[in-house]
Design a protein around this motif. Structure first.
Motif: not given
Lengths: 105, 105, 105, 105
Positions: A14, A65, A67-69, A71-73, A75-77, A79, A81, A96, A100
């Motif tokens: 990360p 889902n 938990v996954g969401f 992690l995804l959030e 990750h996007t904010h 890694c 970015k 990404l 998805l």
């Protein structure tokens, strides 16, 4: 879409290490999910009604889902970015999109 | 659709008890899933890359859905069919539709 | 998650206008989908078999999701990336997460 | 799971023909969906914001799934039930499972 399969271990890290609090929050959720999976095993052993088991499976799916969401959030904010700011954005965005797509299959 | 929430324990039983082989097959899958959930916990503890964890979560989801689909299939071939043959089909079908709806949410 | 509802018209524009070729490619797919929806209407009028209609509905869903995925991909590669580079990344990422969540519901 | 592909036209008919009211209700929904698909085409032509279009696509998906669910419900209450009562239940249930699987992919 076989070309879209992601490796099991990318060797990446990360962009910003998870804090102990963040780790603990995810671990607590995962331990609860582990307990739910064991709960279903007990239901099967006791030959419980199929629909009752299905309701529990659907609850685990929703919890996973969530938990996954999260992690995804994160990750996007962080890694994605970070990669964009460093000029490697397109690669991070492609990755990404692949993950998805894996979720929607 | 709050009216569609199914009880956690209906007190019902499968129309045809699961054989030991059937139980074992489902239990084996669930134990593998339990192991996968523990595997994700380890990944979080080791601060592994977010996308790698997401790939594992998506794999668990698929494995859980497979177990769910098999239970659903058996349920329809036995419990729903049995109920229809005994004249209680509509109730069993309504219950089936509710659980399908729960999965699609 | 009512707080997550996105407005029907945000008044925003794509960071990079779609080219005529891009527009045409999306329009072609959407016209095909429109034709498929009309095809289902005909099937209903002719009292066609339920499962045959369901198979078509599932095909339309897949086609729509493909269009959606392409828009999402373009959006992330242009609008989200652009916002991050301009320092408004977090807002754009939150918006992206909201729309992803809307798809998974 | 290529073996699970259902034919586009099975040549079968609903066990109980749809009444004119039933047909009209489904047709009204499908016409609204057709209008929504045309609405998205207009949004693309006007180069509207990606997320606004995605929100509309997600709305169409939900509307389509609602139509699909209603057809599925009716199908199970009439065709599947009828087949079980006539002794062809297993075939009808297998077909039902295949179409469910197609929706979850």
């Amino acid at each position: 879409m076989t070309e879209h399969i992601l490796p099991e271990d990318s060797g990446k890290k990360p962009a910003k290490p998870r804090t102990d609090e963040e780790k603990q929050a995810v671990l607590n959720r995962l331990k609860r999910i582990e307990g739910q999976v064991r709960g279903i095993q007990k239901m099967v052993e006791e030959d419980r009604y199929c629909v009752d088991i299905l309701v529990q499976i659907s609850a685990i799916n929703k919890a996973l889902n969530k938990v996954g969401f999260n992690l995804l959030e994160r990750h996007t904010h962080h890694c994605v970015k970070d990669a964009i700011q460093k000029g490697n954005g397109d690669e991070a965005i492609d990755e990404l999109m692949k993950v998805l797509q894996q979720f929607s299959k």
